[in-house]
Design a protein around this motif. Structure first.
Motif, PDB file in Angstrom:
ATOM      1  N   UNK A  40       0.829  -1.203   0.000  1.00 34.78           N
ATOM      2  CA  UNK A  40       0.000   0.000   0.000  1.00 34.78           C
ATOM      3  C   UNK A  40       0.866   1.257   0.000  1.00 34.78           C
ATOM      4  N   UNK A  41       0.311   2.316  -0.572  1.00 35.27           N
ATOM      5  CA  UNK A  41       0.777   3.674  -0.342  1.00 35.27           C
ATOM      6  C   UNK A  41      -0.317   4.345   0.472  1.00 35.27           C
ATOM      7  N   UNK A  42      -0.032   4.576   1.748  1.00 38.89           N
ATOM      8  CA  UNK A  42      -0.999   5.163   2.669  1.00 38.89           C
ATOM      9  C   UNK A  42      -0.642   6.633   2.881  1.00 38.89           C
ATOM     10  N   UNK A  43      -1.614   7.525   2.691  1.00 36.38           N
ATOM     11  CA  UNK A  43      -1.355   8.962   2.837  1.00 36.38           C
ATOM     12  C   UNK A  43      -2.415   9.573   3.748  1.00 36.38           C
ATOM     13  N   UNK A  44      -2.022  10.109   4.910  1.00 39.48           N
ATOM     14  CA  UNK A  44      -2.992  10.808   5.753  1.00 39.48           C
ATOM     15  C   UNK A  44      -3.381  12.139   5.124  1.00 39.48           C
ATOM     16  N   UNK A  45      -4.653  12.467   5.158  1.00 38.15           N
ATOM     17  CA  UNK A  45      -5.125  13.706   4.552  1.00 38.15           C
ATOM     18  C   UNK A  45      -4.705  14.939   5.346  1.00 38.15           C
ATOM     19  N   UNK A  46      -4.411  14.756   6.606  1.00 33.78           N
ATOM     20  CA  UNK A  46      -3.771  15.785   7.431  1.00 33.78           C
ATOM     21  C   UNK A  46      -3.036  15.050   8.538  1.00 33.78           C
ATOM     22  N   UNK A  47      -2.162  15.736   9.245  1.00 35.53           N
ATOM     23  CA  UNK A  47      -1.328  15.059  10.236  1.00 35.53           C
ATOM     24  C   UNK A  47      -2.200  14.394  11.302  1.00 35.53           C
ATOM     25  N   UNK A  48      -2.141  13.067  11.349  1.00 39.17           N
ATOM     26  CA  UNK A  48      -2.883  12.329  12.356  1.00 39.17           C
ATOM     27  C   UNK A  48      -4.317  12.023  12.000  1.00 39.17           C
ATOM     28  N   UNK A  49      -4.720  12.278  10.740  1.00 41.05           N
ATOM     29  CA  UNK A  49      -6.133  12.078  10.378  1.00 41.05           C
ATOM     30  C   UNK A  49      -6.314  10.781   9.598  1.00 41.05           C
ATOM     31  N   UNK A  50      -7.494  10.647   8.959  1.00 36.03           N
ATOM     32  CA  UNK A  50      -7.816   9.455   8.182  1.00 36.03           C
ATOM     33  C   UNK A  50      -6.910   9.348   6.951  1.00 36.03           C
ATOM     34  N   UNK A  51      -6.900   8.151   6.342  1.00 37.98           N
ATOM     35  CA  UNK A  51      -5.960   7.862   5.274  1.00 37.98           C
ATOM     36  C   UNK A  51      -6.650   7.673   3.935  1.00 37.98           C
ATOM     37  N   UNK A  52      -5.943   8.069   2.867  1.00 38.25           N
ATOM     38  CA  UNK A  52      -6.267   7.648   1.510  1.00 38.25           C
ATOM     39  C   UNK A  52      -5.251   6.579   1.131  1.00 38.25           C
ATOM     40  N   UNK A  53      -5.713   5.509   0.477  1.00 39.55           N
ATOM     41  CA  UNK A  53      -4.843   4.363   0.259  1.00 39.55           C
ATOM     42  C   UNK A  53      -4.900   3.887  -1.186  1.00 39.55           C
ATOM     43  N   UNK A  54      -3.712   3.793  -1.813  1.00 39.44           N
ATOM     44  CA  UNK A  54      -3.557   3.058  -3.062  1.00 39.44           C
ATOM     45  C   UNK A  54      -3.009   1.700  -2.681  1.00 39.44           C
ATOM     46  N   UNK A  55      -3.664   0.639  -3.138  1.00 42.94           N
ATOM     47  CA  UNK A  55      -3.500  -0.660  -2.485  1.00 42.94           C
ATOM     48  C   UNK A  55      -3.403  -1.794  -3.501  1.00 42.94           C
ATOM     49  N   UNK A  56      -2.673  -2.846  -3.125  1.00 46.37           N
ATOM     50  CA  UNK A  56      -2.624  -4.081  -3.903  1.00 46.37           C
ATOM     51  C   UNK A  56      -2.737  -5.254  -2.956  1.00 46.37           C
ATOM     52  N   UNK A  57      -3.673  -6.137  -3.201  1.00 51.73           N
ATOM     53  CA  UNK A  57      -3.867  -7.291  -2.321  1.00 51.73           C
ATOM     54  C   UNK A  57      -2.683  -8.242  -2.404  1.00 51.73           C
ATOM     55  N   UNK A  58      -2.319  -8.784  -1.254  1.00 47.66           N
ATOM     56  CA  UNK A  58      -1.299  -9.819  -1.217  1.00 47.66           C
ATOM     57  C   UNK A  58       0.124  -9.280  -1.209  1.00 47.66           C
ATOM     58  N   UNK A  59       1.042 -10.105  -0.745  1.00 45.79           N
ATOM     59  CA  UNK A  59       2.465  -9.804  -0.732  1.00 45.79           C
ATOM     60  C   UNK A  59       3.207 -11.110  -0.541  1.00 45.79           C
ATOM     61  N   UNK A  60       4.457 -11.146  -0.996  1.00 45.32           N
ATOM     62  CA  UNK A  60       5.253 -12.355  -0.862  1.00 45.32           C
ATOM     63  C   UNK A  60       6.572 -12.019  -0.187  1.00 45.32           C
ATOM     64  N   UNK A  61       7.312 -13.054   0.146  1.00 47.91           N
ATOM     65  CA  UNK A  61       8.633 -12.860   0.736  1.00 47.91           C
ATOM     66  C   UNK A  61       9.723 -12.854  -0.334  1.00 47.91           C
ATOM     67  N   UNK A  62       9.333 -12.812  -1.612  1.00 50.69           N
ATOM     68  CA  UNK A  62      10.303 -12.653  -2.700  1.00 50.69           C
ATOM     69  C   UNK A  62      10.629 -11.172  -2.881  1.00 50.69           C
ATOM     70  N   UNK A  63      11.716 -10.864  -3.566  1.00 50.20           N
ATOM     71  CA  UNK A  63      12.039  -9.471  -3.854  1.00 50.20           C
ATOM     72  C   UNK A  63      10.907  -8.825  -4.648  1.00 50.20           C
ATOM     73  N   UNK A  64      10.495  -7.650  -4.206  1.00 51.28           N
ATOM     74  CA  UNK A  64       9.384  -6.922  -4.819  1.00 51.28           C
ATOM     75  C   UNK A  64       9.785  -5.472  -5.015  1.00 51.28           C
ATOM     76  N   UNK A  65       9.451  -4.937  -6.181  1.00 53.16           N
ATOM     77  CA  UNK A  65       9.726  -3.526  -6.455  1.00 53.16           C
ATOM     78  C   UNK A  65       8.447  -2.725  -6.239  1.00 53.16           C
ATOM     79  N   UNK A  66       8.509  -1.738  -5.345  1.00 49.38           N
ATOM     80  CA  UNK A  66       7.358  -0.902  -5.026  1.00 49.38           C
ATOM     81  C   UNK A  66       7.642   0.545  -5.399  1.00 49.38           C
ATOM     82  N   UNK A  67       6.639   1.192  -5.983  1.00 46.25           N
ATOM     83  CA  UNK A  67       6.726   2.621  -6.295  1.00 46.25           C
ATOM     84  C   UNK A  67       5.423   3.282  -5.868  1.00 46.25           C
ATOM     85  N   UNK A  68       5.533   4.307  -5.049  1.00 42.24           N
ATOM     86  CA  UNK A  68       4.376   5.112  -4.659  1.00 42.24           C
ATOM     87  C   UNK A  68       4.482   6.491  -5.280  1.00 42.24           C
TER      88      UNK A  68
END
Length: 286
Positions: free
Chosen positions: A183-211
């Motif tokens: 996920x890329x989780x972004x709070x809309x203000x300091x300490x507030x609720x989040x907007x999330x760009x998300x992908x289900x699942x994850x593995x223990x293999x090498x993964x490239x992430x870009x937010x």
């Protein structure tokens, strides 16, 4: 770079950028990921790699600093500013944000990525002394990560501290409503609720992430292994002016979400990368 000219001139070593060493004869040849069938024109990712070199990252933590000294306490910032016309010379802080290691961290050698930084998931992380990015503007953060185990809680690869909460979390998100995943989780203000760009699942293999956060379109996007996997709309960000962190986040003014795993080549840009630029990163066209 020649700053004495008007406009200033910048020089990019294209052979290094889109070339690979031919071990049979010691010559440089075109990276297969950048080559089309005619071997004359470049792929879109090849052209994007040149863009990445020209409009380079604000910060690069390769996390190879323990190669010569396994006790070395810093992750150096090696982003060049002499060939980067996007930055504001000479006062810009590009390449000037080393990250100090804290807690239990280990420089390790990986068969795939070579030297990298392994964190214990409890105390280990790295942090700069001040902000690397302006989080109210567009930005991009990328990293290679390999989880030691699948976490049973949130685990952050990269963030930047605000007063009480990180301005963004590039992370494994265990508490997502659908299922745990990247996920890329972004709070809309300091300490507030989040907007999330998300992908289900994850593995223990090498993964490239870009937010990616685009301040013009107010969107947040997450790319996993070069593929767009999630988009959040109507996103606004807080002005997080604290340290850039690798391997942990900040929530309720407390360091948290420590990552159990190995991280390689963390990079940050002060603009929103395009999809082809992200493809070039994933294909490691350098």
């Amino acid at each position: 770079m020649d700053p004495t000219t008007t406009p200033a001139l910048y020089y990019i070593d294209t052979d290094t950028t889109i070339g690979v060493l031919d071990t049979t004869n010691g010559e440089t040849k075109l990276d297969p990921n950048a080559a089309t069938t005619d071997h004359v024109n470049l792929t879109n990712a090849g052209y994007a790699a040149l863009t990445n070199a020209y409009l380079g990252p604000h910060d690069t933590w390769a996390l190879t600093d323990g190669t010569l000294d396994p006790t070395f306490p810093l992750a150096e910032d090696t982003a060049p500013n002499a060939i980067n016309p996007y930055v504001n010379h000479p006062t810009d802080t590009t390449g000037q944000n080393p990250a100090l290691l804290a807690g239990t961290t280990t420089w390790t050698t990986d068969a795939t990525h070579g030297e990298a930084l392994t964190l214990d998931g409890t105390t280990g992380y790295a942090a700069t002394t001040g902000a690397a990015l302006t989080t109210t503007n567009s930005f991009t953060v990328s990293a290679w990560v390999k989880l030691t185990t699948t976490p049973t809680r949130n685990a952050t690869i990269a963030g930047q501290d605000g007063t009480t909460t990180s301005g963004f979390f590039l992370q494994y998100n265990y508490t997502h409503a659908n299922a745990p995943g990247w996920a890329l989780n972004i709070p809309t203000s300091d300490g507030s609720s989040f907007a999330t760009a998300y992908a289900a699942g994850a593995t223990t293999a090498w993964t490239h992430l870009v937010g990616v956060y685009n301040a013009t379109t107010h969107t947040a996007q997450l790319y996993v292994n070069g593929t767009l996997t999630g988009t959040a709309t109507n996103v606004t960000t807080s002005d997080a002016t604290g340290p850039f962190t690798i391997g942990r986040g900040l929530f309720n003014a407390t360091p948290t979400d420590f990552l159990p795993g190995t991280i390689s080549n963390v990079q940050a840009w002060q603009y929103a990368l395009t999809p082809t630029q992200i493809t070039a990163l994933y294909q490691q066209i350098s």
